[in-house]
Motif scaffolding. Structure first.
Motif, PDB file in Angstrom:
ATOM      1  N   ALA A 915       1.015  -1.143   0.001  1.00  0.00           N
ATOM      2  CA  ALA A 915       0.111   0.107  -0.057  1.00  0.00           C
ATOM      3  C   ALA A 915       0.773   1.197  -0.107  1.00  0.00           C
ATOM      4  N   LYS A 916       2.124   1.171   0.513  1.00  0.00           N
ATOM      5  CA  LYS A 916       2.827   2.354   0.731  1.00  0.00           C
ATOM      6  C   LYS A 916       3.989   2.445  -0.289  1.00  0.00           C
ATOM      7  N   VAL A 917       3.718   1.582  -1.331  1.00  0.00           N
ATOM      8  CA  VAL A 917       4.914   1.606  -2.358  1.00  0.00           C
ATOM      9  C   VAL A 917       3.965   1.848  -3.687  1.00  0.00           C
ATOM     10  N   ILE A 918       3.970   2.913  -4.027  1.00  0.00           N
ATOM     11  CA  ILE A 918       3.089   3.397  -5.151  1.00  0.00           C
ATOM     12  C   ILE A 918       4.011   3.675  -6.437  1.00  0.00           C
ATOM     13  N   ALA A 919       3.037   3.596  -7.507  1.00  0.00           N
ATOM     14  CA  ALA A 919       3.804   3.485  -8.793  1.00  0.00           C
ATOM     15  C   ALA A 919       2.867   4.507 -10.006  1.00  0.00           C
ATOM     16  N   THR A 920       3.527   5.370 -10.594  1.00  0.00           N
ATOM     17  CA  THR A 920       3.197   6.090 -11.705  1.00  0.00           C
ATOM     18  C   THR A 920       3.724   5.690 -12.778  1.00  0.00           C
ATOM     19  N   VAL A 921       2.921   5.570 -14.017  1.00  0.00           N
ATOM     20  CA  VAL A 921       3.219   5.095 -15.228  1.00  0.00           C
ATOM     21  C   VAL A 921       3.408   6.274 -16.351  1.00  0.00           C
ATOM     22  N   TYR A 922       4.387   6.149 -17.168  1.00  0.00           N
ATOM     23  CA  TYR A 922       4.523   7.095 -18.238  1.00  0.00           C
ATOM     24  C   TYR A 922       4.569   6.366 -19.658  1.00  0.00           C
ATOM     25  N   LYS A 923       3.321   6.059 -20.232  1.00  0.00           N
ATOM     26  CA  LYS A 923       3.094   5.183 -21.388  1.00  0.00           C
ATOM     27  C   LYS A 923       3.103   5.642 -22.515  1.00  0.00           C
ATOM     28  N   LYS A 924       3.785   4.999 -23.395  1.00  0.00           N
ATOM     29  CA  LYS A 924       3.754   5.289 -24.804  1.00  0.00           C
ATOM     30  C   LYS A 924       3.654   3.784 -25.537  1.00  0.00           C
ATOM     31  N   ASP A 925       3.632   3.752 -26.761  1.00  0.00           N
ATOM     32  CA  ASP A 925       3.178   2.749 -27.668  1.00  0.00           C
ATOM     33  C   ASP A 925       4.353   1.665 -27.517  1.00  0.00           C
ATOM     34  N   GLY A 926       4.245   0.679 -26.819  1.00  0.00           N
ATOM     35  CA  GLY A 926       5.027  -0.690 -26.797  1.00  0.00           C
ATOM     36  C   GLY A 926       5.964  -0.480 -25.671  1.00  0.00           C
ATOM     37  N   ALA A 927       5.951   0.605 -24.714  1.00  0.00           N
ATOM     38  CA  ALA A 927       6.795   0.598 -23.562  1.00  0.00           C
ATOM     39  C   ALA A 927       6.195   1.658 -22.581  1.00  0.00           C
ATOM     40  N   ALA A 928       6.791   1.375 -21.592  1.00  0.00           N
ATOM     41  CA  ALA A 928       6.517   2.423 -20.367  1.00  0.00           C
ATOM     42  C   ALA A 928       7.351   2.531 -19.456  1.00  0.00           C
ATOM     43  N   MET A 929       7.558   3.878 -18.801  1.00  0.00           N
ATOM     44  CA  MET A 929       8.493   3.964 -17.933  1.00  0.00           C
ATOM     45  C   MET A 929       7.755   4.057 -16.606  1.00  0.00           C
ATOM     46  N   VAL A 930       8.056   3.287 -15.344  1.00  0.00           N
ATOM     47  CA  VAL A 930       7.315   3.154 -14.169  1.00  0.00           C
ATOM     48  C   VAL A 930       8.087   3.816 -13.220  1.00  0.00           C
ATOM     49  N   ALA A 931       7.548   4.744 -12.642  1.00  0.00           N
ATOM     50  CA  ALA A 931       8.325   5.494 -11.130  1.00  0.00           C
ATOM     51  C   ALA A 931       7.547   4.883 -10.161  1.00  0.00           C
ATOM     52  N   VAL A 932       8.408   4.059  -9.378  1.00  0.00           N
ATOM     53  CA  VAL A 932       7.978   3.545  -7.943  1.00  0.00           C
ATOM     54  C   VAL A 932       8.651   4.318  -6.815  1.00  0.00           C
ATOM     55  N   ALA A 933       7.835   4.435  -5.831  1.00  0.00           N
ATOM     56  CA  ALA A 933       8.533   5.279  -4.473  1.00  0.00           C
ATOM     57  C   ALA A 933       7.851   4.485  -3.366  1.00  0.00           C
ATOM     58  N   SER A 934       8.796   4.481  -2.429  1.00  0.00           N
ATOM     59  CA  SER A 934       8.003   3.664  -1.103  1.00  0.00           C
ATOM     60  C   SER A 934       8.078   5.036  -0.145  1.00  0.00           C
ATOM     61  N   TRP A 935       6.933   4.675   0.686  1.00  0.00           N
ATOM     62  CA  TRP A 935       6.537   5.451   2.141  1.00  0.00           C
ATOM     63  C   TRP A 935       6.585   4.491   3.297  1.00  0.00           C
ATOM     64  N   GLU A 936       7.097   3.294   2.779  1.00  0.00           N
ATOM     65  CA  GLU A 936       7.218   2.353   4.107  1.00  0.00           C
ATOM     66  C   GLU A 936       8.148   2.769   5.056  1.00  0.00           C
ATOM     67  N   ASP A 937       8.160   2.234   6.340  1.00  0.00           N
ATOM     68  CA  ASP A 937       8.703   2.831   7.396  1.00  0.00           C
ATOM     69  C   ASP A 937      10.159   2.123   7.399  1.00  0.00           C
ATOM     70  N   ALA A 938      10.173   1.318   6.800  1.00  0.00           N
ATOM     71  CA  ALA A 938      11.678   0.428   6.642  1.00  0.00           C
ATOM     72  C   ALA A 938      11.817  -0.152   5.222  1.00  0.00           C
ATOM     73  N   ASP A 939      13.053  -0.770   4.985  1.00  0.00           N
ATOM     74  CA  ASP A 939      13.334  -1.210   3.794  1.00  0.00           C
ATOM     75  C   ASP A 939      12.527  -2.336   3.476  1.00  0.00           C
ATOM     76  N   THR A 940      11.932  -2.568   2.224  1.00  0.00           N
ATOM     77  CA  THR A 940      11.090  -3.493   2.071  1.00  0.00           C
ATOM     78  C   THR A 940      11.187  -3.906   0.639  1.00  0.00           C
ATOM     79  N   ASP A 941      10.208  -4.973   0.182  1.00  0.00           N
ATOM     80  CA  ASP A 941      10.197  -5.284  -1.234  1.00  0.00           C
ATOM     81  C   ASP A 941       8.894  -5.200  -1.799  1.00  0.00           C
ATOM     82  N   PHE A 942       8.711  -5.426  -3.042  1.00  0.00           N
ATOM     83  CA  PHE A 942       7.148  -5.341  -3.824  1.00  0.00           C
ATOM     84  C   PHE A 942       7.141  -6.001  -5.002  1.00  0.00           C
ATOM     85  N   GLN A 943       6.047  -6.478  -5.640  1.00  0.00           N
ATOM     86  CA  GLN A 943       5.847  -7.036  -6.658  1.00  0.00           C
ATOM     87  C   GLN A 943       4.974  -6.314  -7.412  1.00  0.00           C
ATOM     88  N   LEU A 944       5.271  -6.016  -8.727  1.00  0.00           N
ATOM     89  CA  LEU A 944       4.438  -5.212  -9.696  1.00  0.00           C
ATOM     90  C   LEU A 944       3.433  -6.182 -10.222  1.00  0.00           C
TER      91      LEU A 944
END
Length: 993
Positions: A915-944
């Motif tokens: 919930a505290k790891v959020i993503a914004t997509v910059y999308k174009k044909d056939g590709a996307a840049m995804v910005a991911v940022a964490s607001w978690e209280d500690a180091d963590t991991d996530f799955q897309l």
């Protein structure tokens, strides 16, 4: 190097010891002002012995000179003399004794030494107190028979600090002689040249004693010049309602300069919002009032001498007539002389109406009316028969990159008022119908009246092309009535009351139950923004006496006025909570009794947000360099736009970019040749003391400058005197600013100045550092900046306003009325990018819910979190967070043309399982840049979690890579189902293709 000041000398009369011509000179960089002051007297001693005596007829304008230290220095040795005795000291003269340590020679007397205390940018100049360093033995040798040292010169550290000629006071004897000569008169007139600004209001200048009051003024002007002159009024009695009228000016051959070409800025003009202004000028007995007058000489007029008269009238007293003689020479001033502002050629700008007509500004579109519904860019407003909005719609998608086909209804029902009697029963008013009174491309206006036998409500409202609505709501008692409450309800749909900002609430999710009370003495709060990314309303509660307060550090010195209606002696307030299906903003005013004929104004404003879609391509392509550096250096850094701050070689003085405009033009021309754009720092809140018009503006009382306790840097204390607020100071160039008073005619000058800089210097826009003007001026500025195809780029920087000094406001809420005309935000100083949640970033920092994008500042920002909103920081204000690696990553990916799909979009095709790891997509044909940022209280991991269909990419062929970005992330490749590690407070830029 010593320079003679205007090659003039001054006859000090009235003292036998100094009946000689003593020059006033400047000696630039001859001594350190911060330790010795800005002024000194040069003495010459030709006697012998251990004691020298000096009588200095200095004619000082400062009060209590006996309480200021005197430092005497031996010119030969540069050493301070310790054996000094101070005799009689007053404003007219000073008697002192000193030991001539080098015998015959030159000695310097520093008579206003000071030290700066406090913050370097807000100094407090403190004048040193007298001291006694003389030995007892030497003091015993002092007597009145000591040989005299003569006064050779009065020196200032530079011309700007000189008191000559207008701040050298007349003596008491000279003033009394003048008064005795004119006992029967109410006032005297001293015509004065434009180059000698009248500065003192309590002391006559000695210069006037030489010339005396006069009934004539003679000047010389070029054809086409905006020529200024002064009429100095000295009141021998209390005089009221000073008025100046002019006749035509005529030549011997009958040629005429019409009286309409002459003006006096002190008695009338045009307000900042294009209304006629009549000023009442009263002058107390013994005071001096400068009347700044001018004549706009026609360019086509024939050279000749033109004569006429100025008539000065006051209440109940005989008029005085000043014969005017203006020689118009052969020269032609093509620009009215405004390229030479030191000649006071711009005073007419104070009454300018430039860019006042409410023409539509791109990208906005003309207003369209269909029945009672008004359409504007991306929005619609349906007006009810009572004059209030029945429904407000927006046509923006949550992505904010395009317009939606179906509307978003913001309200569950129309905005409405409730009138509740003392028994708690609703008082119903009957509407007499709605009438549109203006239908223009930029503005639609309407009126409505509702009434019963006890109350009448008159509504006058307008909607402008950018989504701003202004309501004047007059409630009148038709008979005596006791009321339990008068309220205004704004019933929001739940989906469009997700976020809230203002009323003491930091930007973010709206509280479930919110209550607020008025406290204008401490809080710059009178309304809020409530909404979602693609639809919302800002509203402010006011009355007919509303005056824009001072903002930023100075709010407490001129706070909001409590609205009589809404505030009701602090009985009023606001509650925001669920009410059935609505989130109701209940704006109440509390119980009160009204007598027949009483009127209350329940005025308010509305802003419908967002203002337009976000321009992501502008964000990727326009890269700011916020420093004055060589063009090649900036271009090689990859920046495309230069912001020139004040306190630089080409823009040295704050909010007065006219001192070095030739250098600025040369720099702009070079930048344009290199394909770069240039913007300059220029706003309104304070004004440099180097403004040529400083004392002309001071002659307007508190119209331009706020009243205050004075103080600050020494120059202000020595030349402005008192009754002002000292503002920003730049130690390196001794630029000391004074706080503006609010909404006034300086805004007219500001608009004219911006137009002149755009057309003649070639600036491409302005950098605003907080804003102390309203939307009227902002629209005018945008019009002149974009005229004739100029880009007119405006970015706004703000320090976080949520603190005691600023009145606990939110920068975005405070400046939202300006957002329709901005191109970028820079919020800014004192914003915490580490401890605040994503909803705060979204509402207070990013600008996205309003159609804008922004950048970060404090501590370099958080580059991982910033990218979720498309934000980087700004060069070279990066504080170790250089944006160039991210710029390079944008270019490598090809950000131009991408569609931004923020984490706030419900059907964002890329999410994470945290919930505290959020993503914004910059999308174009056939590709996307995804910005991911964490607001978690500690180091963590996530799955897309990827919706491949919405993303438009075949998962069977997809890859996920993290390109190497210096100081941001290492290069890495991830599997489609990998868990991706993320450090606390950081994130990733991932490429999916």
């Amino acid at each position: 190097m010593k320079k003679q000041f205007l090659a003039i000398t001054f006859l000090l009369s009235g003292f036998a010891a100094s009946a000689q011509k003593v020059p006033y000179t400047n000696c630039e960089k001859c001594w350190l002002a911060d330790s010795l002051g800005n002024h000194r007297v040069v003495l010459t001693f030709n006697g012998t012995g251990k004691v020298a005596k000096a009588i200095i007829n200095w004619r000082r304008r400062d009060n209590e000179p006996e309480n200021k230290r005197i430092i005497i220095e031996d010119a030969k040795t540069k050493q301070k003399i310790t054996n000094v005795k101070i005799g009689s000291i007053n404003r007219e003269s000073g008697e002192l004794y000193f030991e001539p340590t080098s015998g015959k020679g030159t000695y310097f007397v520093y008579y206003m030494p000071y030290k700066n205390e406090g913050r370097s940018n807000y100094p407090k100049g403190v004048y040193l107190k007298p001291e006694n360093t003389a030995s007892t033995e030497w003091l015993n040798a002092v007597n009145g028979k000591a040989p005299l040292a003569s006064v050779k010169e009065f020196q200032s550290i530079d011309a700007f600090n000189s008191f000559y000629p207008m701040e050298v006071i007349a003596t008491k004897a000279e003033t009394e002689a003048l008064l005795n000569k004119h006992k029967s008169e109410a006032f005297l007139v001293f015509p004065e040249d434009r180059m000698n600004s009248i500065r003192m209001t309590k002391d006559l200048p000695q210069r006037w004693m030489e010339f005396g009051p006069r009934t004539t003024y003679t000047g010389e002007a070029a054809r086409g010049e905006n020529f200024a002159f002064q009429l100095g009024i000295y009141a021998l009695q209390n005089i009221e309602n000073v008025q100046v009228t002019f006749s035509d000016l005529k030549s011997a051959t009958g040629k005429v300069i019409s009286a309409s070409a002459l003006f006096c800025i002190n008695t009338g003009g045009t307000t900042y919002d294009a209304k006629p202004l009549t000023k009442v000028v009263n002058v107390a007995k013994g005071d001096i009032q400068a009347l700044w007058c001018g004549v706009d000489v026609p360019a086509a007029i024939l050279p000749s001498v033109y004569t006429g008269k100025a008539t000065i009238a006051i209440n109940g007293k005989p008029v005085k007539t000043i014969a005017l003689s203006i020689k118009v020479n052969n020269k032609v001033s093509k620009d009215g002389g405004v390229s030479e502002p030191y000649k006071m050629t711009r005073l007419g700008w104070l009454n300018s109406t430039m860019a006042q007509q409410n023409t539509v500004i791109a990208p906005y579109t003309p207003l369209e009316i269909n029945g009672n519904t008004i359409s504007l860019l991306g929005r619609k407003v349906e007006v009810n028969k009572d004059g209030f909005p029945k429904q407000i719609q927006t046509y923006f998608t949550p992505e904010m990159t395009e317009y939606a086909a179906a509307p978003n209804n913001l309200l569950t029902e129309g905005i409405h008022f409730h009138f509740i009697d003392a028994a708690g029963k609703k008082i119903n008013l009957k509407s007499h119908g709605l009438q549109f009174t203006k239908k223009e491309a930029g503005t639609v206006q309407w009126t409505a009246v509702s009434a019963n036998d006890s109350l009448q409500m008159d509504v006058t409202a307008s909607l402008e092309f950018d989504g701003f609505m202004s309501y004047t709501v007059k409630v009148k008692a038709l008979q005596d009535v006791s009321l339990k409450d008068i309220t205004m309800h704004i019933p929001f749909k739940k989906d469009f009351a997700k976020y809230m900002m203002g009323l003491g609430q930091k930007g973010g999710y709206r509280p479930e139950n919110f209550e607020w009370k008025w406290d204008v003495a401490h809080k710059n709060q009178d309304g809020a923004w409530i909404g979602n990314v693609n639809g919302g309303l800002q509203y402010s509660l006011r009355d007919e006496k509303y005056v824009r307060p001072l903002n930023t550090n100075f709010y407490l010195q001129k706070p909001l006025l409590l609205p009589t209606s809404w505030g009701n002696d602090s009985k009023g307030g606001i509650k925001v909570a669920f009410d059935g299906k609505a989130v109701l903003a209940n704006n109440y005013s509390g119980e009160r009794d009204l007598k027949k004929g009483d009127e209350l104004y329940y005025n308010f404003t509305l802003l419908v947000t967002p203002f337009h879609t976000i321009n992501t391509d502008f964000q990727w392509a326009t890269r700011f360099y916020h420093s004055y550096k060589p063009i090649d250096t900036i271009k090689s850094a990859g920046a495309t736009l230069i912001n020139i701050h004040h306190a630089t070689a080409i823009n040295p003085t704050i909010n007065y970019p006219f001192i070095a405009w030739q250098k600025m033009k040369a720099y702009d021309d070079s930048a344009h040749a290199a394909g770069l754009k240039v913007k300059i720092y220029n706003t309104i809140r304070e004004l440099s003391n180097h403004a040529y018009e400083t004392f002309a503006l001071r002659s307007l009382g508190h119209e331009i400058y706020s009243p205050g306790k004075g103080g600050g840097f020494s120059w202000l204390q020595e030349h402005v005197g008192d009754d002002y607020i000292a503002a920003w100071f730049v130690p390196e160039i001794k630029d000391a600013a004074i706080i503006n008073s609010g909404m006034n005619r300086w805004h007219n000058y500001y608009v004219e100045g911006m137009n002149w800089l755009t057309q003649n210097v070639g600036i491409d826009g302005i950098y605003l550092d907080d804003v102390a003007f309203d939307r009227v001026t902002m629209k005018r500025i945008k019009r002149v900046l974009t005229k004739d195809g100029h880009p007119g780029i405006i970015d706004l920087h703000s320090a976080n306003q949520y603190n005691k000094s600023d009145g606990f406001n939110n920068s975005a809420n405070l400046y939202m009325e300006h957002f329709p005309y901005l191109n970028r935000l820079w919020f800014g100083e004192y914003f915490d990018y580490e401890k605040n949640d994503p909803d705060f970033f979204l509402t207070e920092v990013s600008g996205i819910p309003f159609g804008l994008m922004g950048e970060m500042l404090q501590g370099g920002g958080n580059k991982w979190r910033g990218m979720v909103y498309g934000m980087t920081n700004r060069m070279p204000w990066s504080d170790g967070a250089d944006p160039r690696p991210i710029w390079k990553a944008w270019d490598n990916f090809g950000m131009k043309g991408t569609k931004m799909i923020g984490y706030w979009v419900d059907d964002n095709p890329v999410k994470t399982d945290k919930a505290k790891v959020i993503a914004t997509v910059y999308k174009k044909d056939g590709a996307a840049m995804v910005a991911v940022a964490s607001w978690e209280d500690a180091d963590t991991d996530f799955q897309l979690n990827i919706d491949w269909k919405k993303l438009g990419i075949d998962p069977a062929k997809a890859t996920i890579t993290a390109p190497e970005i210096k100081s941001f992330q290492p290069g890495k490749t991830f599997g489609l189902n990998d868990r991706i590690p993320v450090e606390k407070g950081k994130g990733w830029l991932l490429i999916i293709k």
